[in-house]
Structure formats: structure tokens, C-alpha cells
Design a protein around this motif. Sequence first.
Motif, PDB file in Angstrom:
ATOM      1  N   LEU A 127       0.831  -1.197   0.000  1.00  0.00           N
ATOM      2  CA  LEU A 127       0.000   0.000   0.000  1.00  0.00           C
ATOM      3  C   LEU A 127       0.872   1.256   0.000  1.00  0.00           C
ATOM      4  O   LEU A 127       1.942   1.272   0.626  1.00  0.00           O
ATOM      5  N   SER A 128       0.414   2.266  -0.681  1.00  0.00           N
ATOM      6  CA  SER A 128       1.095   3.558  -0.621  1.00  0.00           C
ATOM      7  C   SER A 128       0.845   4.163   0.758  1.00  0.00           C
ATOM      8  O   SER A 128      -0.029   3.704   1.508  1.00  0.00           O
ATOM      9  N   ILE A 129       1.587   5.194   1.100  1.00  0.00           N
ATOM     10  CA  ILE A 129       1.405   5.852   2.401  1.00  0.00           C
ATOM     11  C   ILE A 129      -0.005   6.415   2.514  1.00  0.00           C
ATOM     12  O   ILE A 129      -0.645   6.326   3.571  1.00  0.00           O
ATOM     13  N   THR A 130      -0.519   6.943   1.412  1.00  0.00           N
ATOM     14  CA  THR A 130      -1.873   7.509   1.398  1.00  0.00           C
ATOM     15  C   THR A 130      -2.929   6.437   1.629  1.00  0.00           C
ATOM     16  O   THR A 130      -3.847   6.607   2.444  1.00  0.00           O
ATOM     17  N   ASP A 131      -2.796   5.312   0.901  1.00  0.00           N
ATOM     18  CA  ASP A 131      -3.764   4.217   1.053  1.00  0.00           C
ATOM     19  C   ASP A 131      -3.678   3.589   2.440  1.00  0.00           C
ATOM     20  O   ASP A 131      -4.688   3.182   3.015  1.00  0.00           O
ATOM     21  N   GLN A 132      -2.459   3.512   2.980  1.00  0.00           N
ATOM     22  CA  GLN A 132      -2.292   2.951   4.316  1.00  0.00           C
ATOM     23  C   GLN A 132      -2.997   3.833   5.351  1.00  0.00           C
ATOM     24  O   GLN A 132      -3.686   3.325   6.251  1.00  0.00           O
ATOM     25  N   ALA A 133      -2.850   5.144   5.217  1.00  0.00           N
ATOM     26  CA  ALA A 133      -3.512   6.076   6.139  1.00  0.00           C
ATOM     27  C   ALA A 133      -5.029   5.949   6.039  1.00  0.00           C
ATOM     28  O   ALA A 133      -5.742   5.996   7.058  1.00  0.00           O
TER      29      ALA A 133
END
Length: 367
Positions: free
Chosen positions: A175-181
Motif C-alpha cells: 500500500l502507498s502511504i496515502t492508502d495505508q492512512a
Amino acid sequence: MARRGENIYKRKDGRWEGRYIKGRQKTGKIHYGYIYGYKYSEVKHQLILKKYEKQTNSSKNLLPYEGQLLDWTSYWLETFVRPKVKSSTYASYKNKMNVHVLSTIGSIKLQKLKQADIDTLLKKMNGRLKASSIRSIFSVLKNCLSKAVSLKLLAENPCIGLELPKTRKKTVQALSITDQAKLVKEVSSSQKFFSIILALQTGLRIGEICGLKWEDIDFENNTLGVNRTVLRVQTEDKAGRKTEIVEVTPKSNNSQRKIPITESLRKKLLELQKISTSEYVISNKHKALEPRTIAYRFQIIRKKIGLEKFSFHSLRHTFATRCLEAGGNIATISSLLGHSSTKMTLDCYTNSFFTEERQLVEKLEFN
């Protein structure tokens, strides 16, 4: 050296040379025998006699066995496999043989089994299974037949010399940092999805999460021990074929490990422990949750927030990727993940180094 016919060559001195397999050295390397003659037909005839002689001698050394491959496999599994491996490994071997091998060639007598039969089996599997799966099944079959060779039930292993499909290198889905958040925000308010937070912050496999007990957590030293894994395996009873949940030790010595936990994760675990009625961290009342249930819960969440291309195992890859981005070295990350070697870690996460590779190359730029 010109060649005419199978393993027959024309030498520079005018003679024909025929080559045949005389035996094998202890290392497994083939030891060849040679026949020479001034006539091609003479050498060919001598080769035929040598091959027939070898086959006859091999047959004479074989012990009499009238059983089918099906019979031998059953004996091999029960006698040589079951006592030495975990129940999950035994179940995996048995399933691979029953479903993919014995259903096609199981009725062939063991001592009549030919390389052509195995080749036909491989071609059949190639149309419906991934290359990695075929190689895994083939490995079990090869081991099964190797034992028959060592017990003089087969002259040679018909699996030797066959070409297997090439496997493609897997690309890691993290996951990207954005998707993880986005994911963390969605699941943080419910203890029902705590397994997702646990995977993101520790990199545990789904079975390791299911097997985690409160006794494995050291709240004083902020560590978490991985001492067991929970699997659903295929089994068999009088009522017929079914599956069951088993709890086993981790897949390798490296998988049994200690992982440091963050202070925020420690607090969440303490909160969960206060309301827990089970010895397991992730549970349904008194029982441990099984991997299928955790995967299903993640499936609900990923569909809700548009992350359908990711599996629960992607959370483990995400943990590793965040560690890389934070400057962690491969040896440390490999240890955290419980990989058998740093090579395995490098093979899995090569693509994750792309940002570092770009930064390194940019430093080399000159006008």
C-alpha cells in the motif's frame, strides 16, 4: 565431430563413436561408456545391445513389486513422510499427490511408470496451474519416486531430465502511504479489525496473527514473540474429505522470532487485553480466529475503501516497504519478517528500492 543418429558421432579419424550411460558417480554425475567402429551400423547395433544389457541388469536388481503408483504413494506418505514432518506439511503433500498426480496416473503400476507418463502429466497441469504450483507438485512426486529407487523398487527416477515451466518473479503489492492512512483511519475505531493494525505494525503472516497468545507479549520490554501459526489443512475421516484447523510451530527456525513493538501498539494491546476472554490475542470469545475469517474481514474493508487489488498478505509487504523507506537495512528487515535468508528478502523487495536507486543515480549526474 559429425553426428548421425542418437548419440553416435563421426570422429576425425574416420571411426564412429557411440556413447551410452554406464552409471552414475556418487555425486550424481553421469559416467559414460563408449563403443568404436568403422561402420555406423556396427556401432548402432552394439549400442542397442549395451542399452538392453543395462535394462536387463537393472530389472534383475529390482525387488518384485506389483503395486500401482497409488499404492506406493500411500505407503510412502504414511511410512516415510508422516513421522518426520508437521501435520500441515503431510496434508499438503497428500493433497498434491491425490488431486494432481494420482487422479491422472495413479493406476499405472509403479514399475511400469515411464518418463513419458510424467511428461504427459506436466503438460496437463501446465494448462490449468501456475508454474510455481507445478514445480511444487513435481517436487513431491520426485521425492516419492526417489525413495522407490533407493529401495530398489525402481531402476531410475522417471522425473529426472524433464523440463519444468519457468516461474515468473512475483511483484510485491504494498500500500502507498496515502492508502495505508486511509485503511488505518477506517479500522482504528473497531477492535474487530485489530488484526489489520497488527499486520501493518509487525509484518506478521496471517497464520502467525491467528496463533498469537497473550503469553507471547512482553509488555515490560515491548516485544512480541512469534511461536506458533494457525492453518486450515485438508484431512480425511470416515465421513469423507474435509478440512480442519491445526496449530503448529512456525514454518522455519527463522520464523520463530521476537519483534519489537511500538508504544502505540503496546497501548492498543493493553486495551484489548482488558476485554479479552481468550488466551489468544485475536479471538472470537474463547477461540482463536482462523485465517479465513480474518481474510474475509479484510475483504469487506478493502472493498469499502477501494483497495480491492490488495490481499491481507499485502499488509506484510507494506510493513516491509515502510521499514525500507525508514532506512532499515536488509538484514534487520529479513529478521523482522522471519525470512530464511536475506536473499529471499532481496528477491521479494527489489522493486521497493527503486526510489533509493533513483536518488543514487541522480547523485552521479554531471553537466
